[in-house]
Design a protein around this motif. Structure first.
Motif, PDB file in Angstrom:
ATOM      1  N   GLY A   1      18.250 -53.947 -22.396  1.00 44.36           N
ATOM      2  CA  GLY A   1      19.248 -53.132 -23.076  1.00 44.36           C
ATOM      3  C   GLY A   1      20.598 -53.801 -22.939  1.00 44.36           C
ATOM      4  N   VAL A   2      21.628 -53.176 -23.492  1.00 45.68           N
ATOM      5  CA  VAL A   2      22.960 -53.782 -23.537  1.00 45.68           C
ATOM      6  C   VAL A   2      23.923 -52.934 -22.724  1.00 45.68           C
ATOM      7  N   GLY A   3      24.440 -53.536 -21.665  1.00 44.69           N
ATOM      8  CA  GLY A   3      25.352 -52.778 -20.796  1.00 44.69           C
ATOM      9  C   GLY A   3      26.758 -53.332 -20.861  1.00 44.69           C
TER      10      GLY A   3
ATOM     11  N   VAL B   1      39.462 -58.534 -35.353  1.00 44.94           N
ATOM     12  CA  VAL B   1      38.971 -59.792 -34.753  1.00 44.94           C
ATOM     13  C   VAL B   1      38.129 -59.470 -33.518  1.00 44.94           C
ATOM     14  N   LYS B   2      38.697 -58.620 -32.677  1.00 42.17           N
ATOM     15  CA  LYS B   2      37.998 -58.260 -31.431  1.00 42.17           C
ATOM     16  C   LYS B   2      36.694 -57.537 -31.752  1.00 42.17           C
ATOM     17  N   LEU B   3      36.751 -56.625 -32.703  1.00 35.54           N
ATOM     18  CA  LEU B   3      35.554 -55.830 -33.012  1.00 35.54           C
ATOM     19  C   LEU B   3      34.487 -56.710 -33.653  1.00 35.54           C
TER      20      LEU B   3
ATOM     21  N   PRO C   1      21.395 -68.917 -30.088  1.00 35.26           N
ATOM     22  CA  PRO C   1      20.399 -68.094 -29.404  1.00 35.26           C
ATOM     23  C   PRO C   1      21.003 -66.862 -28.725  1.00 35.26           C
ATOM     24  N   PHE C   2      20.330 -65.754 -28.878  1.00 37.67           N
ATOM     25  CA  PHE C   2      20.560 -64.576 -28.068  1.00 37.67           C
ATOM     26  C   PHE C   2      19.208 -64.263 -27.445  1.00 37.67           C
ATOM     27  N   TYR C   3      19.202 -63.451 -26.421  1.00 40.24           N
ATOM     28  CA  TYR C   3      17.960 -63.211 -25.682  1.00 40.24           C
ATOM     29  C   TYR C   3      17.682 -61.731 -25.506  1.00 40.24           C
ATOM     30  N   PRO C   4      16.408 -61.355 -25.628  1.00 40.08           N
ATOM     31  CA  PRO C   4      16.069 -59.940 -25.428  1.00 40.08           C
ATOM     32  C   PRO C   4      16.313 -59.546 -23.965  1.00 40.08           C
ATOM     33  N   GLY C   5      16.418 -58.284 -23.759  1.00 39.57           N
ATOM     34  CA  GLY C   5      16.642 -57.806 -22.386  1.00 39.57           C
ATOM     35  C   GLY C   5      16.314 -56.331 -22.300  1.00 39.57           C
TER      36      GLY C   5
ATOM     37  N   THR D   1      12.068 -58.735 -17.272  1.00 39.76           N
ATOM     38  CA  THR D   1      12.740 -58.441 -18.555  1.00 39.76           C
ATOM     39  C   THR D   1      13.752 -59.518 -18.913  1.00 39.76           C
ATOM     40  N   ARG D   2      13.897 -60.537 -18.058  1.00 37.22           N
ATOM     41  CA  ARG D   2      14.905 -61.585 -18.288  1.00 37.22           C
ATOM     42  C   ARG D   2      14.293 -62.985 -18.363  1.00 37.22           C
ATOM     43  N   ASN D   3      12.973 -63.069 -18.290  1.00 42.54           N
ATOM     44  CA  ASN D   3      12.277 -64.369 -18.370  1.00 42.54           C
ATOM     45  C   ASN D   3      12.728 -65.328 -17.283  1.00 42.54           C
TER      46      ASN D   3
ATOM     47  N   GLU E   1      34.032 -59.895 -32.922  1.00 41.14           N
ATOM     48  CA  GLU E   1      33.485 -60.702 -31.816  1.00 41.14           C
ATOM     49  C   GLU E   1      32.364 -59.946 -31.094  1.00 41.14           C
ATOM     50  N   ASN E   2      32.615 -58.691 -30.820  1.00 41.00           N
ATOM     51  CA  ASN E   2      31.643 -57.946 -30.013  1.00 41.00           C
ATOM     52  C   ASN E   2      30.566 -57.279 -30.836  1.00 41.00           C
ATOM     53  N   THR E   3      30.879 -56.966 -32.102  1.00 42.91           N
ATOM     54  CA  THR E   3      29.830 -56.453 -32.993  1.00 42.91           C
ATOM     55  C   THR E   3      28.832 -57.572 -33.305  1.00 42.91           C
ATOM     56  N   PHE E   4      29.356 -58.763 -33.466  1.00 41.33           N
ATOM     57  CA  PHE E   4      28.502 -59.950 -33.669  1.00 41.33           C
ATOM     58  C   PHE E   4      27.476 -60.046 -32.542  1.00 41.33           C
ATOM     59  N   ARG E   5      27.918 -59.829 -31.321  1.00 43.78           N
ATOM     60  CA  ARG E   5      26.998 -59.928 -30.182  1.00 43.78           C
ATOM     61  C   ARG E   5      26.011 -58.760 -30.188  1.00 43.78           C
ATOM     62  N   ALA E   6      26.530 -57.563 -30.395  1.00 46.26           N
ATOM     63  CA  ALA E   6      25.653 -56.380 -30.333  1.00 46.26           C
ATOM     64  C   ALA E   6      24.560 -56.460 -31.395  1.00 46.26           C
TER      65      ALA E   6
ATOM     66  N   CYS F   1      31.965 -53.415 -23.025  1.00 45.66           N
ATOM     67  CA  CYS F   1      32.405 -54.058 -24.272  1.00 45.66           C
ATOM     68  C   CYS F   1      31.352 -53.904 -25.356  1.00 45.66           C
ATOM     69  N   ILE F   2      30.219 -54.584 -25.143  1.00 42.25           N
ATOM     70  CA  ILE F   2      29.262 -54.742 -26.236  1.00 42.25           C
ATOM     71  C   ILE F   2      28.635 -53.435 -26.683  1.00 42.25           C
ATOM     72  N   PRO F   3      28.255 -52.541 -25.791  1.00 38.82           N
ATOM     73  CA  PRO F   3      27.675 -51.284 -26.301  1.00 38.82           C
ATOM     74  C   PRO F   3      28.745 -50.340 -26.845  1.00 38.82           C
TER      75      PRO F   3
ATOM     76  N   PRO G   1      43.957 -58.580 -28.370  1.00 35.27           N
ATOM     77  CA  PRO G   1      42.718 -58.184 -27.690  1.00 35.27           C
ATOM     78  C   PRO G   1      42.445 -58.983 -26.421  1.00 35.27           C
ATOM     79  N   GLU G   2      41.985 -58.284 -25.390  1.00 32.97           N
ATOM     80  CA  GLU G   2      41.595 -58.982 -24.150  1.00 32.97           C
ATOM     81  C   GLU G   2      40.304 -59.739 -24.438  1.00 32.97           C
ATOM     82  N   ARG G   3      40.181 -60.892 -23.824  1.00 35.47           N
ATOM     83  CA  ARG G   3      38.977 -61.723 -23.979  1.00 35.47           C
ATOM     84  C   ARG G   3      38.501 -62.185 -22.610  1.00 35.47           C
ATOM     85  N   ILE G   4      38.561 -61.240 -21.663  1.00 36.60           N
ATOM     86  CA  ILE G   4      38.154 -61.603 -20.296  1.00 36.60           C
ATOM     87  C   ILE G   4      36.638 -61.481 -20.191  1.00 36.60           C
ATOM     88  N   ASP G   5      36.025 -62.520 -19.636  1.00 35.97           N
ATOM     89  CA  ASP G   5      34.579 -62.448 -19.449  1.00 35.97           C
ATOM     90  C   ASP G   5      34.287 -62.483 -17.954  1.00 35.97           C
ATOM     91  N   PRO G   6      34.020 -61.337 -17.360  1.00 37.36           N
ATOM     92  CA  PRO G   6      33.864 -61.280 -15.895  1.00 37.36           C
ATOM     93  C   PRO G   6      32.843 -62.308 -15.397  1.00 37.36           C
ATOM     94  N   ALA G   7      33.176 -62.952 -14.311  1.00 45.80           N
ATOM     95  CA  ALA G   7      32.276 -63.920 -13.636  1.00 45.80           C
ATOM     96  C   ALA G   7      32.044 -65.189 -14.447  1.00 45.80           C
TER      97      ALA G   7
HETATM   98  N1  SAJ Z   1      22.781 -59.356 -23.335  1.00 46.69           N
HETATM   99  C1  SAJ Z   1      21.486 -59.466 -23.820  1.00 46.69           C
HETATM  100  N2  SAJ Z   1      21.148 -60.592 -24.524  1.00 46.69           N
HETATM  101  C2  SAJ Z   1      22.052 -61.589 -24.769  1.00 46.69           C
HETATM  102  C3  SAJ Z   1      23.367 -61.444 -24.276  1.00 46.69           C
HETATM  103  C4  SAJ Z   1      23.716 -60.328 -23.561  1.00 46.69           C
HETATM  104  O1  SAJ Z   1      20.652 -58.590 -23.613  1.00 46.69           O
HETATM  105  O2  SAJ Z   1      21.688 -62.585 -25.389  1.00 46.69           O
HETATM  106  C5  SAJ Z   1      23.167 -58.141 -22.604  1.00 46.69           C
HETATM  107  C6  SAJ Z   1      23.672 -58.411 -21.208  1.00 46.69           C
HETATM  108  O3  SAJ Z   1      22.614 -58.397 -20.275  1.00 46.69           O
HETATM  109  C7  SAJ Z   1      24.630 -57.245 -20.976  1.00 46.69           C
HETATM  110  C8  SAJ Z   1      25.170 -56.968 -22.366  1.00 46.69           C
HETATM  111  O4  SAJ Z   1      24.252 -57.536 -23.292  1.00 46.69           O
HETATM  112  O5  SAJ Z   1      23.945 -56.114 -20.520  1.00 46.69           O
HETATM  113  C9  SAJ Z   1      26.549 -57.557 -22.608  1.00 46.69           C
HETATM  114  O6  SAJ Z   1      26.457 -58.896 -22.232  1.00 46.69           O
HETATM  115  P1  SAJ Z   1      27.636 -59.971 -22.601  1.00 46.69           P
HETATM  116  O7  SAJ Z   1      27.105 -61.318 -22.276  1.00 46.69           O
HETATM  117  O8  SAJ Z   1      28.114 -59.751 -23.963  1.00 46.69           O
HETATM  118  O9  SAJ Z   1      28.724 -59.683 -21.485  1.00 46.69           O
HETATM  119  P2  SAJ Z   1      29.984 -58.746 -21.482  1.00 46.69           P
HETATM  120  O10 SAJ Z   1      29.708 -57.341 -21.780  1.00 46.69           O
HETATM  121  O11 SAJ Z   1      30.670 -59.061 -20.211  1.00 46.69           O
HETATM  122  O12 SAJ Z   1      30.814 -59.287 -22.719  1.00 46.69           O
HETATM  123  C10 SAJ Z   1      31.950 -60.022 -22.506  1.00 46.69           C
HETATM  124  C11 SAJ Z   1      32.721 -59.873 -23.774  1.00 46.69           C
HETATM  125  N3  SAJ Z   1      34.061 -60.297 -23.542  1.00 46.69           N
HETATM  126  C12 SAJ Z   1      35.046 -59.576 -24.073  1.00 46.69           C
HETATM  127  O13 SAJ Z   1      34.866 -58.575 -24.729  1.00 46.69           O
HETATM  128  C13 SAJ Z   1      36.404 -60.053 -23.789  1.00 46.69           C
HETATM  129  C14 SAJ Z   1      32.098 -60.697 -24.885  1.00 46.69           C
HETATM  130  O14 SAJ Z   1      33.014 -60.763 -25.996  1.00 46.69           O
HETATM  131  C15 SAJ Z   1      31.832 -62.076 -24.418  1.00 46.69           C
HETATM  132  O15 SAJ Z   1      31.298 -62.848 -25.488  1.00 46.69           O
HETATM  133  C16 SAJ Z   1      30.840 -61.984 -23.286  1.00 46.69           C
HETATM  134  O16 SAJ Z   1      31.561 -61.352 -22.218  1.00 46.69           O
HETATM  135  C17 SAJ Z   1      30.337 -63.350 -22.866  1.00 46.69           C
HETATM  136  O17 SAJ Z   1      30.275 -64.245 -23.733  1.00 46.69           O
HETATM  137  O18 SAJ Z   1      29.951 -63.468 -21.697  1.00 46.69           O
END
Ligand code: SAJ
Length: 437
Positions: A269-271, A218-220, A263-267, A421-423, A222-227, A274-276, A165-171
């Motif tokens: 929405g999720v763009g 593993v990849k799913l 900590p995660f933070y409200p926003g 929306t981002r405090n 990682e990102n489902t955990f975030r979503a 990856c995550i959505p 799985p790719e694990r690139i995090d732009p920027a």
């Molecule tokens: N977001 C929130 N609250 C948070 C974190 C993110 O609303 O607490 C929103 C962001 O604004 C964005 C979306 O969720 O719209 C996704 O944000 P993200 O920080 O997860 O950034 P991504 O989509 O670039 O996710 C990538 C993922 N990398 C890969 O899939 C290889 C993710 O696994 C990384 O954990 C994430 O970067 C990262 O940590 O920056």
């Protein structure tokens, strides 16, 4: 000497020729890392303008400066083409193409299938094929093996297949291809061994797992955990609003717990792509096994509902000024899916703009990274120039994406009403009345 050993030797000696399919934010950094490790890298992309730009030594990926790419092109270590036939000379091919969802939110593996079909035409003894694009559990095996096996290839003997799985995090200024551990799941142990030998040249830490499906999960995870956790805090924001409590203060205080909390933070929405999207690959696969992945579905519905919550906050805030949304001049600051990137894929800002236009607002956006965007209904909008007049003339300024390049003190000093929306204005004092998520 076995075919596997021959390939291993070429990988260790860096004489193997490495192919990368898909030269976007995943494929290009990977190609550069392999080329800098000493391999000759052939990049394939369907976009002629990308290929031409790369062959001029010009990068279009923010994380790969042109000055890093140019010497690799000039030395012949990296070249790009639109022609898959060029991969006939490659010993390894890493597939880094998009895996979106379609309008029915189901996996769209078209790009992967097209890539594998093209690779199958030129595949030869001793080739390693690696899928990096996010996929549903079982996809790598289901899609690649049948397309290679008809050629008389025996996986693990004269052809090698893995999922990594790719694990690139732009920027991300801290983590990149080299210092982000790389999970590798080969169809057979020999596949894992060969794939590990390849990536060992570009990545500091290899994490072998027992199968491609394990690596896909593993990849799913990682990102489902975030979503799911983002969905949780978005729901918490709704709860705190009903309770008259500042959700950001709640999270900040909870984050002082030195263990067992992240900590995660409200926003808005999720763009992003990856995550959505990734969790829907898992929930879709589970549906085929008659299992309903409730956490994923619930998080998706909460996250997808956040643009509507933002528009409610805007409506309430304007109402406090005795102004209807209809006809109000609303400036949306930030359209990219997260700060400091130029990508609008699945960005919640698109839905916020759409909803405000639908309510008759006179809405514009400013985003220093996004010159133009297209809404789902086909409407095209251009980023308006940032100016004091833009702020002064607004009935409401909505901060949807908190790019670091914007001076938020300046915003609160020259705006009458801000919906944040981002405090990002929490510590700022200025003229504006500020409403938060
Ligand atoms: N977001 C929130 N609250 C948070 C974190 C993110 O609303 O607490 C929103 C962001 O604004 C964005 C979306 O969720 O719209 C996704 O944000 P993200 O920080 O997860 O950034 P991504 O989509 O670039 O996710 C990538 C993922 N990398 C890969 O899939 C290889 C993710 O696994 C990384 O954990 C994430 O970067 C990262 O940590 O920056």
């Amino acid at each position: 000497m076995t075919i596997k050993q021959q390939l291993l030797d070429r990988l260790v000696q860096r004489t193997a020729r490495v192919g990368i399919v898909g030269l976007g934010y995943v494929g290009l950094p990977l190609a550069v890392e392999f080329a800098e490790a000493g391999f000759t890298v052939i990049g394939v992309d369907v976009a002629r303008e990308k290929v031409d730009s790369l062959n001029r030594g010009e990068s279009y990926i923010l994380d790969i400066p042109t000055e890093r790419l140019k010497p690799l092109v000039e030395s012949g270590k990296f070249c790009a083409t639109t022609d898959y036939a060029a991969l006939a000379d490659a010993d390894t091919v890493s597939i880094c193409v998009p895996t979106p969802v379609n309008r029915a939110k189901e996996p769209d593996m078209t790009f992967v299938i097209d890539s594998v079909d093209a690779i199958a035409k030129i595949c030869h003894d001793g080739m390693l094929v690696v899928l990096e694009s996010t996929a549903y559990p079982g996809a790598a095996a289901e899609i690649i093996l049948p397309r290679l096996s008809f050629n008389g290839f025996r996986v693990g003997e004269n052809v090698f297949v893995a999922f990594s799985p790719e694990r690139i995090d732009p920027a991300n200024p801290r983590f990149n291809v080299r210092n982000t551990p790389k999970v590798i799941g080969g169809v057979t142990p020999a596949c894992t061994e060969v794939c590990s030998a390849l990536y060992d040249a570009a990545v500091d830490q290899i994490v072998p797992v027992s199968s491609p499906t394990t690596a896909e999960m593993v990849k799913l995870l990682e990102n489902t955990f975030r979503a799911v956790n983002i969905g949780l805090v978005n729901e918490l924001a709704i709860m705190c609003d009903l309770l008259g409590v500042n959700v950001w203060e709640v999270i900040q205080a909870a984050a002082t717990k030195p263990f067992g909390f992240m900590p995660f933070y409200p926003g808005p929405g999720v763009g992003g792509h990856c995550i959505p999207v990734d969790p829907l690959y898992l929930s879709w696969k589970m549906k085929t096994l008659n299992y309903n992945a409730r956490f994923i579905e619930l998080a998706a519905s909460i996250n997808m509902g956040m643009p509507g919550v933002v528009v409610e906050r805007i409506t309430e805030a304007l109402n406090d000024d005795a102004k209807p949304v209809r006809g109000s001049r609303i400036v949306v600051l930030g359209a990219a899916y997260k700060r400091d990137v130029d990508d609008v894929r699945e960005s919640p800002a698109l839905e916020v703009l759409h909803l405000l236009r639908h309510k008759g607002a006179d809405v514009v956006y400013h985003d220093p990274y996004v010159r133009e965007l297209r809404l789902e209904d086909g409407a095209v909008m251009q980023s308006v120039a940032y100016s004091e007049a833009l702020l002064e003339g607004a009935d409401c300024v909505v901060i949807v994406t908190d790019h670091r390049r914007i001076d938020y003190q300046h915003v609160v000093d020259h705006t009458r009403l801000v919906v944040d929306t981002r405090n990002v204005t929490a510590a700022l004092k200025g003229r504006a009345r500020v409403a938060r998520l």
